[in-house]
Design a protein around this motif. Structure first.
Motif, short mmCIF file in Angstrom:
data_model
loop_
_atom_site.label_atom_id
_atom_site.label_comp_id
_atom_site.label_asym_id
_atom_site.label_seq_id
_atom_site.Cartn_x
_atom_site.Cartn_y
_atom_site.Cartn_z
N SER A 30 42.75 29.39 50.84
CA SER A 30 44.14 29.82 50.73
C SER A 30 44.84 29.24 49.51
CB SER A 30 44.91 29.44 51.99
OG SER A 30 44.95 28.03 52.15
N ILE A 31 44.33 28.17 48.93
CA ILE A 31 45.03 27.58 47.78
C ILE A 31 44.46 28.04 46.45
CG2 ILE A 31 45.69 25.57 49.14
CD1 ILE A 31 43.59 23.97 47.68
N TYR A 32 43.45 28.88 46.49
CA TYR A 32 42.88 29.40 45.26
C TYR A 32 43.66 30.61 44.75
CZ TYR A 32 38.64 26.58 45.40
OH TYR A 32 37.75 25.53 45.37
N THR A 33 43.80 30.70 43.44
CA THR A 33 44.21 31.94 42.82
C THR A 33 42.97 32.82 42.71
OG1 THR A 33 46.01 30.96 41.55
CG2 THR A 33 45.07 33.01 40.71
N MET A 34 43.08 34.04 43.19
CA MET A 34 41.94 34.95 43.21
C MET A 34 42.16 36.10 42.23
SD MET A 34 39.96 33.47 45.33
CE MET A 34 38.69 34.74 45.38
N ASN A 35 41.12 36.41 41.50
CA ASN A 35 41.22 37.43 40.45
C ASN A 35 40.08 38.43 40.57
OD1 ASN A 35 43.26 35.72 38.94
ND2 ASN A 35 41.47 34.41 38.78
N TRP A 36 40.36 39.64 40.15
CA TRP A 36 39.32 40.64 39.94
C TRP A 36 39.26 40.95 38.44
CZ3 TRP A 36 35.71 42.31 43.21
CH2 TRP A 36 35.94 42.21 44.59
N TYR A 37 38.06 40.89 37.91
CA TYR A 37 37.78 41.30 36.54
C TYR A 37 36.82 42.48 36.58
CZ TYR A 37 39.61 36.91 34.53
OH TYR A 37 40.41 35.87 34.12
N ARG A 38 36.68 43.13 35.44
CA ARG A 38 35.64 44.15 35.31
C ARG A 38 35.06 44.11 33.92
NH1 ARG A 38 39.34 49.68 35.69
NH2 ARG A 38 40.38 49.49 33.65
N GLN A 39 33.81 44.53 33.84
CA GLN A 39 33.12 44.59 32.55
C GLN A 39 32.30 45.85 32.46
OE1 GLN A 39 31.05 41.02 31.39
NE2 GLN A 39 31.20 41.65 29.26
N ALA A 40 32.66 46.67 31.48
CA ALA A 40 31.93 47.90 31.22
C ALA A 40 30.92 47.63 30.12
CB ALA A 40 32.90 48.99 30.81
N PRO A 41 29.84 48.42 30.07
CA PRO A 41 28.82 48.22 29.03
C PRO A 41 29.42 48.26 27.63
CG PRO A 41 28.04 49.75 30.69
CD PRO A 41 29.48 49.50 30.99
N GLY A 42 29.12 47.26 26.84
CA GLY A 42 29.59 47.23 25.47
C GLY A 42 31.04 46.83 25.29
N LYS A 43 31.70 46.46 26.38
CA LYS A 43 33.11 46.09 26.30
C LYS A 43 33.32 44.66 26.79
CE LYS A 43 35.08 50.71 26.79
NZ LYS A 43 36.08 51.54 27.51
N GLN A 44 34.45 44.08 26.38
CA GLN A 44 34.78 42.74 26.83
C GLN A 44 35.19 42.74 28.29
OE1 GLN A 44 37.78 41.19 24.12
NE2 GLN A 44 36.20 40.17 22.92
N ARG A 45 35.01 41.60 28.93
CA ARG A 45 35.46 41.46 30.30
C ARG A 45 36.98 41.59 30.34
NH1 ARG A 45 32.71 36.79 33.74
NH2 ARG A 45 30.95 38.14 33.19
N GLU A 46 37.46 42.34 31.31
CA GLU A 46 38.89 42.66 31.40
C GLU A 46 39.46 42.17 32.73
OE1 GLU A 46 41.71 46.70 31.44
OE2 GLU A 46 39.58 46.85 31.85
N LEU A 47 40.59 41.49 32.66
CA LEU A 47 41.29 41.08 33.87
C LEU A 47 41.95 42.30 34.49
CD1 LEU A 47 42.38 38.91 35.81
CD2 LEU A 47 44.28 38.60 34.21
N VAL A 48 41.68 42.54 35.76
CA VAL A 48 42.21 43.71 36.45
C VAL A 48 43.42 43.36 37.30
CG1 VAL A 48 41.69 45.50 38.15
CG2 VAL A 48 39.95 44.83 36.48
N ALA A 49 43.29 42.31 38.12
CA ALA A 49 44.37 41.97 39.05
C ALA A 49 44.24 40.51 39.45
CB ALA A 49 44.32 42.86 40.28
N ILE A 50 45.40 39.93 39.79
CA ILE A 50 45.49 38.54 40.25
C ILE A 50 46.30 38.52 41.54
CG2 ILE A 50 46.32 36.21 39.72
CD1 ILE A 50 46.38 37.00 36.76
N ILE A 51 45.90 37.66 42.46
CA ILE A 51 46.76 37.35 43.60
C ILE A 51 46.82 35.82 43.72
CG2 ILE A 51 44.91 37.63 45.33
CD1 ILE A 51 47.22 38.69 47.22
N TYR A 52 48.02 35.29 43.62
CA TYR A 52 48.22 33.85 43.68
C TYR A 52 48.21 33.36 45.13
CZ TYR A 52 49.50 34.40 38.80
OH TYR A 52 49.46 34.68 37.47
N ASN A 53 48.09 32.05 45.27
CA ASN A 53 47.99 31.52 46.63
C ASN A 53 49.27 31.79 47.42
OD1 ASN A 53 49.49 29.74 45.10
ND2 ASN A 53 48.71 27.92 46.10
N TYR A 54 50.40 31.96 46.74
CA TYR A 54 51.65 32.22 47.45
C TYR A 54 51.93 33.71 47.57
CZ TYR A 54 52.94 32.04 42.49
OH TYR A 54 52.98 32.21 41.13
#
Length: 115
Positions: A30-54
């Protein structure tokens, strides 16, 4: 130590929906910030969404209004509901957990949007 396991990826037609899950082992989820990233072939990793602990959330402009991040601290799980999927959403989606200087990654789950 936290282990993250993603699931829910697959092949979907444009306009379709998927829900990704990321199950976390260990304590204090519950105290972790959780994130989703994505990476497409040939592209940099991209931050998609964040949900903070609060509970506050953040979305990349490319997914705003289509994706929803949520968490269930009783199940140690974070979700990514993806609607109105587009071919450009095709990527490996990775779950990430951050707390202070500790950072953990899952192995990823493939999402392919194609007709």
């Amino acid at each position: 130590q936290v282990q993250l396991v993603e699931s829910g990826g697959g092949l979907v037609q444009p306009g379709g929906s998927l829900r990704l899950s990321c199950a976390a082992s260990g304590s204090d989820f519950s105290i972790y910030t959780m994130n989703w990233y994505r990476q497409a072939p040939g592209k940099q990793r991209e931050l998609v969404a964040i949900i903070y602990n609060y509970g506050s959330t953040y979305y990349a402009d490319s997914v705003k209004g289509r994706f929803t991040i949520s968490r269930d601290n009783t199940k140690n799980t974070v979700y990514l509901q993806m609607n109105s999927l587009k071919p450009e959403d095709t990527a490996v989606y990775l779950c990430n957990a951050i707390r202070s200087r500790a950072e953990y990654w899952g192995q990823g789950t493939q999402v392919t949007v194609s007709s």
